[in-house]
Scaffold this motif. Structure first.
Motif, PDB file in Angstrom:
ATOM      1  N   ALA A  37      67.977  25.911  30.168  1.00 24.11           N
ATOM      2  CA  ALA A  37      67.178  24.840  30.331  1.00 24.11           C
ATOM      3  C   ALA A  37      67.630  23.799  31.457  1.00 24.11           C
ATOM      4  O   ALA A  37      67.189  23.565  32.552  1.00 24.11           O
ATOM      5  CB  ALA A  37      66.854  24.081  29.187  1.00 24.11           C
ATOM      6  N   VAL A  38      68.992  23.863  31.413  1.00 23.90           N
ATOM      7  CA  VAL A  38      69.620  23.049  32.654  1.00 23.90           C
ATOM      8  C   VAL A  38      69.439  23.846  34.009  1.00 23.90           C
ATOM      9  O   VAL A  38      69.183  23.237  35.009  1.00 23.90           O
ATOM     10  CB  VAL A  38      71.294  22.668  32.312  1.00 23.90           C
ATOM     11  N   ARG A  39      69.804  24.955  33.956  1.00 24.19           N
ATOM     12  CA  ARG A  39      69.654  25.771  35.255  1.00 24.19           C
ATOM     13  C   ARG A  39      68.042  25.725  35.638  1.00 24.19           C
ATOM     14  O   ARG A  39      67.789  25.808  36.873  1.00 24.19           O
ATOM     15  CB  ARG A  39      69.953  27.213  34.983  1.00 24.19           C
ATOM     16  N   ALA A  40      67.115  25.813  34.670  1.00 23.89           N
ATOM     17  CA  ALA A  40      65.899  25.652  35.045  1.00 23.89           C
ATOM     18  C   ALA A  40      65.472  24.551  35.916  1.00 23.89           C
ATOM     19  O   ALA A  40      64.914  24.452  36.996  1.00 23.89           O
ATOM     20  CB  ALA A  40      64.883  25.899  34.042  1.00 23.89           C
ATOM     21  N   ALA A  41      66.022  23.319  35.287  1.00 20.17           N
ATOM     22  CA  ALA A  41      65.927  22.159  35.982  1.00 20.17           C
ATOM     23  C   ALA A  41      66.324  21.819  37.497  1.00 20.17           C
ATOM     24  O   ALA A  41      66.236  21.597  38.312  1.00 20.17           O
ATOM     25  CB  ALA A  41      66.347  20.907  35.077  1.00 20.17           C
ATOM     26  N   GLU A  42      67.657  22.847  37.510  1.00 21.95           N
ATOM     27  CA  GLU A  42      68.529  22.600  38.647  1.00 21.95           C
ATOM     28  C   GLU A  42      67.573  23.327  39.688  1.00 21.95           C
ATOM     29  O   GLU A  42      67.478  22.841  40.943  1.00 21.95           O
ATOM     30  CB  GLU A  42      69.866  23.110  38.582  1.00 21.95           C
ATOM     31  N   LEU A  43      67.034  24.513  39.247  1.00 26.28           N
ATOM     32  CA  LEU A  43      66.454  25.272  40.128  1.00 26.28           C
ATOM     33  C   LEU A  43      65.282  24.777  40.769  1.00 26.28           C
ATOM     34  O   LEU A  43      64.870  24.839  41.931  1.00 26.28           O
ATOM     35  CB  LEU A  43      66.032  26.818  39.571  1.00 26.28           C
ATOM     36  N   LEU A  44      64.414  23.929  39.884  1.00 27.99           N
ATOM     37  CA  LEU A  44      63.202  23.429  40.241  1.00 27.99           C
ATOM     38  C   LEU A  44      63.652  22.067  41.099  1.00 27.99           C
ATOM     39  O   LEU A  44      62.831  21.918  42.058  1.00 27.99           O
ATOM     40  CB  LEU A  44      62.476  22.671  39.024  1.00 27.99           C
ATOM     41  N   ALA A  45      64.822  21.450  40.729  1.00 27.16           N
ATOM     42  CA  ALA A  45      65.044  20.410  41.575  1.00 27.16           C
ATOM     43  C   ALA A  45      65.134  20.734  43.031  1.00 27.16           C
ATOM     44  O   ALA A  45      65.107  19.839  44.238  1.00 27.16           O
ATOM     45  CB  ALA A  45      66.194  19.570  41.129  1.00 27.16           C
ATOM     46  N   GLU A  46      65.601  21.925  43.253  1.00 27.19           N
ATOM     47  CA  GLU A  46      66.083  22.376  44.702  1.00 27.19           C
ATOM     48  C   GLU A  46      64.690  22.694  45.644  1.00 27.19           C
ATOM     49  O   GLU A  46      64.990  22.519  46.739  1.00 27.19           O
ATOM     50  CB  GLU A  46      66.665  23.855  44.743  1.00 27.19           C
ATOM     51  N   VAL A  47      63.709  22.873  44.791  1.00 30.45           N
ATOM     52  CA  VAL A  47      62.550  22.873  45.765  1.00 30.45           C
ATOM     53  C   VAL A  47      61.324  21.864  45.539  1.00 30.45           C
ATOM     54  O   VAL A  47      60.228  22.067  45.647  1.00 30.45           O
ATOM     55  CB  VAL A  47      61.753  24.269  45.326  1.00 30.45           C
TER      56      VAL A  47
ATOM     57  N   ALA B 225      70.437  33.232  19.504  1.00 32.39           N
ATOM     58  CA  ALA B 225      71.124  34.494  19.444  1.00 32.39           C
ATOM     59  C   ALA B 225      70.370  35.527  18.479  1.00 32.39           C
ATOM     60  O   ALA B 225      71.008  36.233  18.033  1.00 32.39           O
ATOM     61  CB  ALA B 225      72.460  34.424  19.404  1.00 32.39           C
ATOM     62  N   GLY B 226      69.047  35.261  18.240  1.00 30.28           N
ATOM     63  CA  GLY B 226      68.295  36.055  17.283  1.00 30.28           C
ATOM     64  C   GLY B 226      67.375  37.034  17.787  1.00 30.28           C
ATOM     65  O   GLY B 226      66.816  37.883  17.157  1.00 30.28           O
ATOM     66  N   GLY B 227      67.549  37.308  19.009  1.00 26.65           N
ATOM     67  CA  GLY B 227      66.530  38.358  19.503  1.00 26.65           C
ATOM     68  C   GLY B 227      65.370  38.046  19.714  1.00 26.65           C
ATOM     69  O   GLY B 227      64.269  38.666  19.986  1.00 26.65           O
ATOM     70  N   MET B 228      65.090  36.722  19.986  1.00 27.23           N
ATOM     71  CA  MET B 228      63.519  35.989  19.957  1.00 27.23           C
ATOM     72  C   MET B 228      63.456  35.250  21.067  1.00 27.23           C
ATOM     73  O   MET B 228      62.178  34.679  21.426  1.00 27.23           O
ATOM     74  CB  MET B 228      63.232  35.360  18.866  1.00 27.23           C
ATOM     75  N   GLY B 229      64.363  35.185  22.132  1.00 30.27           N
ATOM     76  CA  GLY B 229      64.097  34.645  23.485  1.00 30.27           C
ATOM     77  C   GLY B 229      64.174  33.101  23.413  1.00 30.27           C
ATOM     78  O   GLY B 229      63.431  32.448  23.918  1.00 30.27           O
ATOM     79  N   GLY B 230      64.576  32.385  22.483  1.00 27.93           N
ATOM     80  CA  GLY B 230      64.893  30.949  22.239  1.00 27.93           C
ATOM     81  C   GLY B 230      65.269  30.417  23.489  1.00 27.93           C
ATOM     82  O   GLY B 230      64.594  29.351  23.892  1.00 27.93           O
ATOM     83  N   GLY B 231      66.358  30.831  24.103  1.00 28.82           N
ATOM     84  CA  GLY B 231      66.999  30.181  25.255  1.00 28.82           C
ATOM     85  C   GLY B 231      66.092  30.318  26.493  1.00 28.82           C
ATOM     86  O   GLY B 231      65.665  29.327  27.326  1.00 28.82           O
ATOM     87  N   SER B 232      65.221  31.520  26.463  1.00 28.23           N
ATOM     88  CA  SER B 232      64.278  31.609  27.699  1.00 28.23           C
ATOM     89  C   SER B 232      63.051  30.699  27.238  1.00 28.23           C
ATOM     90  O   SER B 232      62.629  30.240  28.576  1.00 28.23           O
ATOM     91  CB  SER B 232      63.727  33.112  27.645  1.00 28.23           C
ATOM     92  N   ALA B 233      62.825  30.488  26.011  1.00 28.46           N
ATOM     93  CA  ALA B 233      61.665  29.430  25.890  1.00 28.46           C
ATOM     94  C   ALA B 233      61.954  27.949  26.299  1.00 28.46           C
ATOM     95  O   ALA B 233      61.252  27.320  26.613  1.00 28.46           O
ATOM     96  CB  ALA B 233      61.335  29.449  24.314  1.00 28.46           C
ATOM     97  N   ASP B 234      63.366  27.830  26.026  1.00 24.62           N
ATOM     98  CA  ASP B 234      63.748  26.409  26.350  1.00 24.62           C
ATOM     99  C   ASP B 234      63.717  26.126  28.100  1.00 24.62           C
ATOM    100  O   ASP B 234      63.369  25.167  28.475  1.00 24.62           O
ATOM    101  CB  ASP B 234      65.356  26.179  26.118  1.00 24.62           C
ATOM    102  N   ALA B 235      64.120  27.347  28.801  1.00 26.21           N
ATOM    103  CA  ALA B 235      63.978  27.276  30.122  1.00 26.21           C
ATOM    104  C   ALA B 235      62.495  27.254  30.826  1.00 26.21           C
ATOM    105  O   ALA B 235      62.142  26.305  31.595  1.00 26.21           O
ATOM    106  CB  ALA B 235      64.592  28.507  30.762  1.00 26.21           C
ATOM    107  N   ALA B 236      61.549  27.675  30.077  1.00 24.10           N
ATOM    108  CA  ALA B 236      60.311  27.813  30.562  1.00 24.10           C
ATOM    109  C   ALA B 236      59.468  26.459  30.026  1.00 24.10           C
ATOM    110  O   ALA B 236      58.971  25.771  30.983  1.00 24.10           O
ATOM    111  CB  ALA B 236      59.439  28.780  29.745  1.00 24.10           C
ATOM    112  N   ALA B 237      60.183  25.646  28.947  1.00 23.84           N
ATOM    113  CA  ALA B 237      59.487  24.436  28.841  1.00 23.84           C
ATOM    114  C   ALA B 237      60.123  23.366  29.626  1.00 23.84           C
ATOM    115  O   ALA B 237      59.529  22.689  30.114  1.00 23.84           O
ATOM    116  CB  ALA B 237      59.895  24.264  27.266  1.00 23.84           C
ATOM    117  N   ALA B 238      61.448  23.706  29.983  1.00 28.82           N
ATOM    118  CA  ALA B 238      62.086  22.654  30.962  1.00 28.82           C
ATOM    119  C   ALA B 238      61.360  22.859  32.489  1.00 28.82           C
ATOM    120  O   ALA B 238      61.207  21.743  32.844  1.00 28.82           O
ATOM    121  CB  ALA B 238      63.656  23.157  30.994  1.00 28.82           C
TER     122      ALA B 238
END
Length: 325
Positions: free
Chosen positions: A91-101, A119-132
């Motif tokens: 999620a932090v990386r997502a905000a950083e990437l978006l800030a660059e542009v 770490a359950g195989g359901m993409g929770g971290g990816s959902a955080d990034a998408a939401a961010a």
């Protein structure tokens, strides 16, 4: 609830504008894995199904910098303390990437409420990034379309674009080449989570080792069985049940043999079928209808398992609140 942790929180967020976004976890209804590629990744062919278990990210304007807190709610299999709070957090990386542009970007604090197993195989971290991504886009007035955000999301991981769009999709490449699929009739599932996680890279390495040991040559370009899409389009759980497939399941069972007992318990309790979700260790059991799912959830809970009923397809990342300071 797991207590939150924070880094570099630079201003009083109680008076600042904030945007809250939810994004779904997913299961792989079918996952076929090709051999390792030159870049170290594996080509896959998968049917993704977004399910009604949502991560929640609230992005709040700050005086500067990007900070994050993580809280646990509902079904968690690892303490929130295990989640990184620096740039290795998606999620932090997502905000950083978006800030660059985004010329109008400000500082932002991200408050993450975890509901998808860690770490359950359901993409929770990816959902955080998408939401961010969606939250910061709205907060900063960046004006990117959903397709443009999805292109940014590819740099964050193969599951992030799907968490943005949700629904049902076929994923090729490393999962980043998405084709939406029709699946309007809800499917009902019961998820069983574990009190430990599995490393996705380790599961893939184990799969490669098992194939080498057993002399298995995977298809260089795996494909999806069209019958799976037909069953999902019809919402026919009985037709879909024998078609559930996950090439990573054998590797997950090698690393966590107790998953075999969970699969057997679910089948004995009347599930139409059971499958390890992605790299595991979450197990998804298919039910015939909502009543069957509720009954299955109760039976599995009585067996001492952490069971939660969900349905899919679920919507992708969505703004649920936008408050001015």
């Amino acid at each position: 609830m797991v207590s939150g942790r924070t880094i570099d929180r630079r201003t009083d967020v109680s008076r600042a504008r904030s945007v809250r976004v939810t994004a779904p976890g997913k299961i792989n209804v079918s996952l076929k894995v090709g051999p390792p590629r030159e870049d170290g990744y594996h080509g896959i062919a998968s049917v993704f199904l977004a399910v009604s278990l949502y991560e929640e990210v609230t992005a709040t304007e700050t005086a500067g910098g990007i900070s994050v807190t993580v809280n646990g709610q509902g079904t968690l299999n690892l303490p929130a303390a295990s989640i990184p709070l620096d740039s290795s957090n998606l999620a932090v990386r997502a905000a950083e990437l978006l800030a660059e542009v985004s010329p109008g970007h400000s500082g932002v604090h991200l408050d993450i409420t975890k509901r998808v197993p860690i770490a359950g195989g359901m993409g929770g971290g990816s959902a955080d990034a998408a939401a961010a991504l969606l939250a910061c886009d709205a907060l900063w007035g960046s004006g990117f379309s959903r397709d443009e955000l999805a292109k940014i999301a590819v740099d964050l991981g193969a599951d992030v674009p799907f968490a943005l769009v949700g629904g049902t999709a076929v994923g090729l490449g490393v999962g980043d080449l998405l084709t939406p699929a029709i699946s309007k009739t809800p499917l009902h599932l019961v998820l069983v989570t574990s009190d430990y996680g599995l490393s996705t890279p380790e599961v893939y390495r184990t799969l490669d080792a098992l194939r080498l040991r057993n002399g298995v040559e995977p298809d260089a370009q795996p494909e999806i069985d069209p019958a799976i899409l037909g069953a999902m389009r019809a919402g026919d759980a009985l037709a879909l049940a024998p078609l559930l497939h996950n090439d990573l399941q054998e590797a997950a069972l090698e690393l966590a043999p107790a998953l075999g007992d969970i699969l057997e318990t679910g089948r004995a309790a009347g599930a139409l079928a059971g499958i390890v979700s992605g790299s595991g260790p979450t197990v998804a059991f298919l039910a015939q209808n909502p009543a069957h799912a509720a009954e299955l959830e109760t039976l599995l809970t009585h067996e001492g398992l952490q069971a939660t009923s969900v349905q899919g397809p679920a919507h992708g990342a969505r703004i649920t609140a936008d408050h001015a300071g």
